[in-house]
Design an enzyme around this catalytic site. Structure first.
Site, mmCIF file in Angstrom:
data_model
loop_
_atom_site.group_PDB
_atom_site.id
_atom_site.type_symbol
_atom_site.label_atom_id
_atom_site.label_comp_id
_atom_site.label_asym_id
_atom_site.label_seq_id
_atom_site.Cartn_x
_atom_site.Cartn_y
_atom_site.Cartn_z
ATOM 1 N N CYS A 262 0.715 -1.385 -0.084
ATOM 2 C CA CYS A 262 0.009 0.050 -0.064
ATOM 3 C C CYS A 262 1.147 1.420 0.066
ATOM 4 O O CYS A 262 1.791 0.717 -0.130
ATOM 5 C CB CYS A 262 -0.549 0.035 1.706
ATOM 6 N N ASP B 251 2.652 5.396 13.520
ATOM 7 C CA ASP B 251 1.321 6.077 13.452
ATOM 8 C C ASP B 251 0.564 7.710 13.842
ATOM 9 O O ASP B 251 0.198 8.878 13.333
ATOM 10 C CB ASP B 251 -0.456 5.552 13.874
ATOM 11 N N ARG C 20 -11.447 6.145 6.097
ATOM 12 C CA ARG C 20 -10.853 4.875 6.456
ATOM 13 C C ARG C 20 -11.445 4.494 7.923
ATOM 14 O O ARG C 20 -11.027 3.687 8.227
ATOM 15 C CB ARG C 20 -10.072 4.558 6.221
HETATM 16 C C1 EPZ Z 1 -0.861 -2.533 11.997
HETATM 17 O O1 EPZ Z 1 -0.637 -2.329 10.514
HETATM 18 C C2 EPZ Z 1 -1.527 -0.942 12.055
HETATM 19 N N1 EPZ Z 1 -2.328 -2.110 11.333
HETATM 20 C C3 EPZ Z 1 -0.565 0.141 11.585
HETATM 21 O O2 EPZ Z 1 -1.617 1.039 11.481
HETATM 22 C C4 EPZ Z 1 0.723 0.099 11.916
HETATM 23 O O3 EPZ Z 1 0.955 1.604 11.321
HETATM 24 C C5 EPZ Z 1 1.433 -0.622 12.322
HETATM 25 O O4 EPZ Z 1 0.892 -1.547 12.390
HETATM 26 C C6 EPZ Z 1 2.006 -0.705 13.066
HETATM 27 O O5 EPZ Z 1 2.078 -0.156 14.523
HETATM 28 C C7 EPZ Z 1 -3.799 -2.431 11.566
HETATM 29 O O6 EPZ Z 1 -3.611 -3.214 12.780
HETATM 30 C C8 EPZ Z 1 -5.312 -2.698 11.181
HETATM 31 P P1 EPZ Z 1 3.007 -3.876 11.290
HETATM 32 P P2 EPZ Z 1 0.537 -3.742 10.427
HETATM 33 O O7 EPZ Z 1 3.085 -5.905 10.878
HETATM 34 O O8 EPZ Z 1 0.196 -5.386 11.125
HETATM 35 C C9 EPZ Z 1 7.024 -5.730 8.698
HETATM 36 C C10 EPZ Z 1 -2.677 2.786 10.417
HETATM 37 O O9 EPZ Z 1 -3.487 4.122 10.067
HETATM 38 N N2 EPZ Z 1 6.899 -6.843 8.496
HETATM 39 O O10 EPZ Z 1 3.601 -4.848 12.304
HETATM 40 O O11 EPZ Z 1 0.215 -4.133 8.497
HETATM 41 C C11 EPZ Z 1 6.121 -4.412 7.482
HETATM 42 O O12 EPZ Z 1 6.388 -4.732 6.305
HETATM 43 C C12 EPZ Z 1 -2.456 1.671 10.225
HETATM 44 O O13 EPZ Z 1 -3.959 2.294 11.209
HETATM 45 C C13 EPZ Z 1 6.783 -8.284 7.318
HETATM 46 O O14 EPZ Z 1 7.906 -7.851 7.038
HETATM 47 O O15 EPZ Z 1 2.117 -3.602 10.401
HETATM 48 C C14 EPZ Z 1 6.672 -3.750 8.679
HETATM 49 O O16 EPZ Z 1 7.765 -2.924 7.690
HETATM 50 C C15 EPZ Z 1 -1.486 1.902 9.179
HETATM 51 N N3 EPZ Z 1 6.075 -9.344 7.208
HETATM 52 C C16 EPZ Z 1 7.067 -4.014 10.110
HETATM 53 O O17 EPZ Z 1 7.211 -5.573 9.922
HETATM 54 C C17 EPZ Z 1 5.628 -9.546 8.161
HETATM 55 O O18 EPZ Z 1 4.826 -10.928 8.187
HETATM 56 C C18 EPZ Z 1 6.006 -3.575 10.713
HETATM 57 O O19 EPZ Z 1 4.770 -3.985 10.575
HETATM 58 C C19 EPZ Z 1 4.362 -8.327 8.474
HETATM 59 C C20 EPZ Z 1 5.156 -7.437 8.996
#
Ligand code: EPZ
Length: 420
Positions: free
Chosen positions: A117, A306, A398
């Site tokens: 995204c 965030d 959203r």
């Molecule tokens: C959650 O996203 C939130 N969304 C995000 O909020 C938030 O910014 C993010 O956590 C960090 O706090 C929801 O809870 C629905 P991550 P998430 O997995 O879970 C890497 C908003 O604006 N990663 O914690 O998708 C990833 O690329 C949204 O409300 C992997 O590499 O984030 C990132 O660099 C935006 N492999 C880091 O970990 C995986 O399998 C953290 O991502 C999973 C993640």
């Protein structure tokens, strides 16, 4: 598509009621699939992402009833389809959260890969590796994650990175696995704790949610129940930063001060007088210009990614120079270009941006990009000379409930118009 017209009219002042947390209600609605009976979720924010999730569950055959005063009932017993189709998942990557519950409760799932995204590639490899460790057979083809499983078996899962939804998916799956699971390097966000509290209310046996190591003793079934979602700490922080940016006074009601620890420290460092009660937080600038404050994002309990865009805006109009470092996502500076169009003095180098504060920004047509950055453009417009046009506000819808009404209650002039 809509756009906002925002007039810079001076300090925000007043009270604002905080809604339920988007990032708690999404995993909790997914977790209703684990129940052997209906759940009623309360304090549900009225957000597009919530509507999308209800469509997703509805298409699976779940009974969905939207009650009055922000409650949603989900009856999973009628489910007859285990697919999360691309056209829904691509609009909301959090749809991946149905994967764990479907595999654990129904032994099958076809969930579209969310794809990247605006803010980054956002892979789900850790989700998939963890489900395989619990015994699921998972293949990826045609852009879909296809999973099959008998009864999942508890396992020790060490996650390579701290992932919020990864921890949530695996916590939900482990709740119905046979035997004990240990999730290591787990995310510690308050939304994880909220999900765990809902699962425990359904009968799950979970210890350590909110710490880096979560112990789960799998049970044979979970019973639907009523659960009220935790207030949104990011919405809270966004409005409190609005007070700092506009030199005003904002009191956030129906929130949880303990969930904003480091954000409140940074607001105090910026010169806000921050006071708290059991369920409220007030930030009062006493009419003063904020002081520049440097931040570096990291998983909870450190500074939340965030809230990064909001603090970029605070620093854009602060006294002094600050450095903002984004360590969680690889592309979460898209708001910088938009703020520079409004006159902000910012220089990006890799994952850090140096910001030299100026007294006021200048209105300009700007484009919302990702959810939190979009809300930050409204904050910037409130401290700009003239009327700013913020386009593509669907990003904002959203994740923020009735944002223009809430800002209006605080004295802001925001008009929503169709954007041809
Ligand atoms: C959650 O996203 C939130 N969304 C995000 O909020 C938030 O910014 C993010 O956590 C960090 O706090 C929801 O809870 C629905 P991550 P998430 O997995 O879970 C890497 C908003 O604006 N990663 O914690 O998708 C990833 O690329 C949204 O409300 C992997 O590499 O984030 C990132 O660099 C935006 N492999 C880091 O970990 C995986 O399998 C953290 O991502 C999973 C993640």
């Amino acid at each position: 598509m809509d756009k906002f017209l925002v007039e810079g009219v001076g300090p925000l002042t007043g009270d604002v009621r905080i809604s339920g947390a988007k990032n708690a209600v999404l995993p909790i609605l997914a977790a209703t699939l684990l129940g052997s009976s209906e759940s009623t979720i309360g304090n549900v924010p009225h957000l597009n992402d919530v509507t999308t999730t209800m469509s997703l569950l509805g298409r699976m055959g779940c009974g969905i009833t939207v009650g009055d005063n922000m409650t949603v009932a989900v009856d999973p017993t009628l489910i007859n389809d285990y697919t999360a189709a691309y056209e829904l998942v691509r609009t909301m990557r959090a749809s991946i959260l149905v994967l764990g519950p479907l595999v654990a409760r129904y032994g099958q799932a076809e969930v579209s890969l969310p794809g990247g995204c605006a803010i980054g590639a956002r892979p789900v490899n850790i989700h998939i590796d963890g489900l395989r460790a619990l015994g699921a057979e998972i293949s990826i083809d045609g852009g879909y994650v296809r999973a099959r499983a008998g009864r999942l078996q508890g396992a020790r899962i060490a996650m390579d990175m701290v992932t919020v939804t990864g921890t949530e998916n695996l916590l939900m799956a482990a709740s119905l696995a046979k035997g004990e699971s240990v999730l290591e390097n787990a995310a510690r966000e308050p939304e994880i704790v909220d999900l765990a509290n809902y699962l425990i209310a359904m009968g799950a046996k979970i210890e350590g949610a909110g710490t880096s190591t979560i112990h789960v003793q799998g049970v044979d079934s979970l019973t639907g129940c009523h659960y009220d979602v935790v207030p949104d700490r990011i919405e809270t922080g966004t409005f409190l930063v609005g007070a700092a940016v506009t030199r005003g006074r904002v009191k956030a009601l129906n929130t949880v001060p303990g969930n904003l620890g480091v954000v409140l420290e940074k607001l105090r460092e910026a010169g806000a007088e921050v006071t708290t009660g059991d369920d409220w937080i007030q930030a009062d600038m006493h009419g003063n210009r904020p002081q520049a404050v440097s931040i570096s994002t990291a998983p909870y309990p450190d500074f939340p990614t965030d809230m990064q865009a909001q603090f970029c805006v605070l620093n854009a109009v602060a006294e002094g120079t600050a450095k903002v470092i984004e360590n969680v996502f690889e592309n979460r500076f898209m708001h910088i270009n938009e703020l520079q169009r409004m006159g902000a003095d910012m220089t990006v180098e890799g994952n850090s941006v140096t910001i030299r504060g100026i007294e006021k920004l200048r209105a300009a047509p700007v484009m919302a990009t990702d959810l939190r950055a979009s809300a930050s453009l409204i904050l910037a417009a409130l401290m700009a000379t003239g009327e700013t046009e913020v386009r593509r506000v669907y990003h904002i819808d959203r994740g923020y409930e009735r944002i223009e009404e809430k800002f209006h209650q605080l004295g802001a002039e925001i008009r929503r118009q169709p954007d041809k």
